[in-house]
Motif scaffolding. Sequence first.
Motif, PDB file in Angstrom:
ATOM      1  N   PRO A   9       7.408  23.385  36.656  1.00  0.00           N
ATOM      2  CA  PRO A   9       7.130  23.639  35.240  1.00  0.00           C
ATOM      3  C   PRO A   9       7.043  25.126  34.911  1.00  0.00           C
ATOM      4  O   PRO A   9       7.432  25.555  33.834  1.00  0.00           O
ATOM      5  CB  PRO A   9       5.790  22.946  35.012  1.00  0.00           C
ATOM      6  N   ALA A  10       6.575  25.933  35.864  1.00  0.00           N
ATOM      7  CA  ALA A  10       6.499  27.373  35.630  1.00  0.00           C
ATOM      8  C   ALA A  10       7.889  27.979  35.499  1.00  0.00           C
ATOM      9  O   ALA A  10       8.115  28.869  34.691  1.00  0.00           O
ATOM     10  CB  ALA A  10       5.727  28.051  36.753  1.00  0.00           C
ATOM     11  N   GLN A  11       8.834  27.499  36.290  1.00  0.00           N
ATOM     12  CA  GLN A  11      10.199  28.011  36.207  1.00  0.00           C
ATOM     13  C   GLN A  11      10.882  27.556  34.916  1.00  0.00           C
ATOM     14  O   GLN A  11      11.638  28.303  34.315  1.00  0.00           O
ATOM     15  CB  GLN A  11      11.017  27.545  37.406  1.00  0.00           C
ATOM     16  N   LYS A  12      10.609  26.344  34.473  1.00  0.00           N
ATOM     17  CA  LYS A  12      11.227  25.835  33.250  1.00  0.00           C
ATOM     18  C   LYS A  12      10.692  26.541  32.015  1.00  0.00           C
ATOM     19  O   LYS A  12      11.432  26.796  31.078  1.00  0.00           O
ATOM     20  CB  LYS A  12      10.980  24.329  33.120  1.00  0.00           C
ATOM     21  N   GLY A  13       9.413  26.847  31.983  1.00  0.00           N
ATOM     22  CA  GLY A  13       8.810  27.409  30.790  1.00  0.00           C
ATOM     23  C   GLY A  13       8.540  28.887  30.854  1.00  0.00           C
ATOM     24  O   GLY A  13       7.739  29.404  30.096  1.00  0.00           O
ATOM     25  N   ARG A  14       9.191  29.600  31.758  1.00  0.00           N
ATOM     26  CA  ARG A  14       8.909  31.016  31.953  1.00  0.00           C
ATOM     27  C   ARG A  14       9.163  31.841  30.697  1.00  0.00           C
ATOM     28  O   ARG A  14       8.386  32.709  30.350  1.00  0.00           O
ATOM     29  CB  ARG A  14       9.747  31.550  33.107  1.00  0.00           C
ATOM     30  N   HIS A  15      10.239  31.575  29.990  1.00  0.00           N
ATOM     31  CA  HIS A  15      10.579  32.358  28.810  1.00  0.00           C
ATOM     32  C   HIS A  15      10.516  31.518  27.536  1.00  0.00           C
ATOM     33  O   HIS A  15      11.098  31.885  26.534  1.00  0.00           O
ATOM     34  CB  HIS A  15      11.972  32.963  28.949  1.00  0.00           C
ATOM     35  N   ARG A  16       9.818  30.412  27.565  1.00  0.00           N
ATOM     36  CA  ARG A  16       9.755  29.542  26.409  1.00  0.00           C
ATOM     37  C   ARG A  16       8.979  30.219  25.274  1.00  0.00           C
ATOM     38  O   ARG A  16       7.874  30.704  25.468  1.00  0.00           O
ATOM     39  CB  ARG A  16       9.067  28.235  26.771  1.00  0.00           C
ATOM     40  N   GLY A  17       9.565  30.288  24.084  1.00  0.00           N
ATOM     41  CA  GLY A  17       8.889  30.823  22.926  1.00  0.00           C
ATOM     42  C   GLY A  17       8.983  32.332  22.781  1.00  0.00           C
ATOM     43  O   GLY A  17       8.425  32.901  21.860  1.00  0.00           O
ATOM     44  N   ARG A  18       9.674  33.013  23.652  1.00  0.00           N
ATOM     45  CA  ARG A  18       9.826  34.463  23.538  1.00  0.00           C
ATOM     46  C   ARG A  18      11.119  34.866  24.217  1.00  0.00           C
ATOM     47  O   ARG A  18      11.706  34.109  24.976  1.00  0.00           O
ATOM     48  CB  ARG A  18       8.655  35.207  24.154  1.00  0.00           C
ATOM     49  N   THR A  19      11.559  36.053  23.928  1.00  0.00           N
ATOM     50  CA  THR A  19      12.777  36.526  24.568  1.00  0.00           C
ATOM     51  C   THR A  19      12.441  37.050  25.957  1.00  0.00           C
ATOM     52  O   THR A  19      11.347  37.558  26.182  1.00  0.00           O
ATOM     53  CB  THR A  19      13.433  37.633  23.737  1.00  0.00           C
ATOM     54  N   PRO A  20      13.359  36.953  26.870  1.00  0.00           N
ATOM     55  CA  PRO A  20      13.086  37.452  28.216  1.00  0.00           C
ATOM     56  C   PRO A  20      12.923  38.966  28.209  1.00  0.00           C
ATOM     57  O   PRO A  20      13.450  39.654  27.338  1.00  0.00           O
ATOM     58  CB  PRO A  20      14.301  37.032  29.021  1.00  0.00           C
ATOM     59  N   PRO A  21      12.187  39.511  29.159  1.00  0.00           N
ATOM     60  CA  PRO A  21      11.984  40.954  29.190  1.00  0.00           C
ATOM     61  C   PRO A  21      13.277  41.703  29.486  1.00  0.00           C
ATOM     62  O   PRO A  21      14.172  41.191  30.147  1.00  0.00           O
ATOM     63  CB  PRO A  21      10.969  41.152  30.310  1.00  0.00           C
ATOM     64  N   VAL A  22      13.374  42.919  28.957  1.00  0.00           N
ATOM     65  CA  VAL A  22      14.531  43.770  29.195  1.00  0.00           C
ATOM     66  C   VAL A  22      14.243  44.607  30.437  1.00  0.00           C
ATOM     67  O   VAL A  22      13.182  45.214  30.536  1.00  0.00           O
ATOM     68  CB  VAL A  22      14.788  44.680  27.977  1.00  0.00           C
ATOM     69  N   PRO A  23      15.155  44.646  31.388  1.00  0.00           N
ATOM     70  CA  PRO A  23      14.919  45.458  32.578  1.00  0.00           C
ATOM     71  C   PRO A  23      14.748  46.928  32.215  1.00  0.00           C
ATOM     72  O   PRO A  23      15.353  47.419  31.260  1.00  0.00           O
ATOM     73  CB  PRO A  23      16.173  45.244  33.415  1.00  0.00           C
ATOM     74  N   SER A  24      13.920  47.629  32.956  1.00  0.00           N
ATOM     75  CA  SER A  24      13.706  49.045  32.676  1.00  0.00           C
ATOM     76  C   SER A  24      14.980  49.827  32.948  1.00  0.00           C
ATOM     77  O   SER A  24      15.753  49.495  33.834  1.00  0.00           O
ATOM     78  CB  SER A  24      12.555  49.585  33.517  1.00  0.00           C
ATOM     79  N   GLY A  25      15.202  50.869  32.141  1.00  0.00           N
ATOM     80  CA  GLY A  25      16.383  51.691  32.293  1.00  0.00           C
ATOM     81  C   GLY A  25      17.532  51.285  31.390  1.00  0.00           C
ATOM     82  O   GLY A  25      18.500  52.010  31.260  1.00  0.00           O
ATOM     83  N   ILE A  26      17.423  50.102  30.743  1.00  0.00           N
ATOM     84  CA  ILE A  26      18.478  49.664  29.839  1.00  0.00           C
ATOM     85  C   ILE A  26      18.068  50.057  28.419  1.00  0.00           C
ATOM     86  O   ILE A  26      16.974  49.742  27.966  1.00  0.00           O
ATOM     87  CB  ILE A  26      18.709  48.148  29.933  1.00  0.00           C
ATOM     88  N   ILE A  27      18.943  50.767  27.737  1.00  0.00           N
ATOM     89  CA  ILE A  27      18.667  51.184  26.366  1.00  0.00           C
ATOM     90  C   ILE A  27      19.221  50.127  25.422  1.00  0.00           C
ATOM     91  O   ILE A  27      20.410  49.797  25.479  1.00  0.00           O
ATOM     92  CB  ILE A  27      19.296  52.561  26.071  1.00  0.00           C
ATOM     93  N   THR A  28      18.367  49.582  24.590  1.00  0.00           N
ATOM     94  CA  THR A  28      18.809  48.568  23.640  1.00  0.00           C
ATOM     95  C   THR A  28      19.210  49.237  22.333  1.00  0.00           C
ATOM     96  O   THR A  28      18.641  50.250  21.947  1.00  0.00           O
ATOM     97  CB  THR A  28      17.686  47.553  23.378  1.00  0.00           C
ATOM     98  N   PRO A  29      20.186  48.687  21.619  1.00  0.00           N
ATOM     99  CA  PRO A  29      20.607  49.295  20.358  1.00  0.00           C
ATOM    100  C   PRO A  29      19.540  49.113  19.277  1.00  0.00           C
ATOM    101  O   PRO A  29      18.759  48.171  19.305  1.00  0.00           O
ATOM    102  CB  PRO A  29      21.881  48.539  20.006  1.00  0.00           C
ATOM    103  N   THR A  30      19.530  50.025  18.320  1.00  0.00           N
ATOM    104  CA  THR A  30      18.610  49.947  17.188  1.00  0.00           C
ATOM    105  C   THR A  30      19.076  48.822  16.273  1.00  0.00           C
ATOM    106  O   THR A  30      20.269  48.710  16.005  1.00  0.00           O
ATOM    107  CB  THR A  30      18.606  51.274  16.422  1.00  0.00           C
TER     108      THR A  30
END
Length: 66
Positions: A9-30
Amino acid sequence: MARFANWTPAQKGRHRGRTPPVPSGIITPTPWGLQRMAPYPTMAPAYAHTELDPATQTARFFDGRG
């Protein structure tokens, strides 16, 4: 669907209800709408304080002079 059958259940619901984290070092667009935004204007009320009239149960507004 069969490959998810043995997930915990922890693996199934790890990102439920939110977006997954962005790895450090990746620049996201504005976001595109951020440049279009303006500060929301703040407006002060035209009265100094309010009181509840016990007889009519309506609010009475008073300016700085009372």
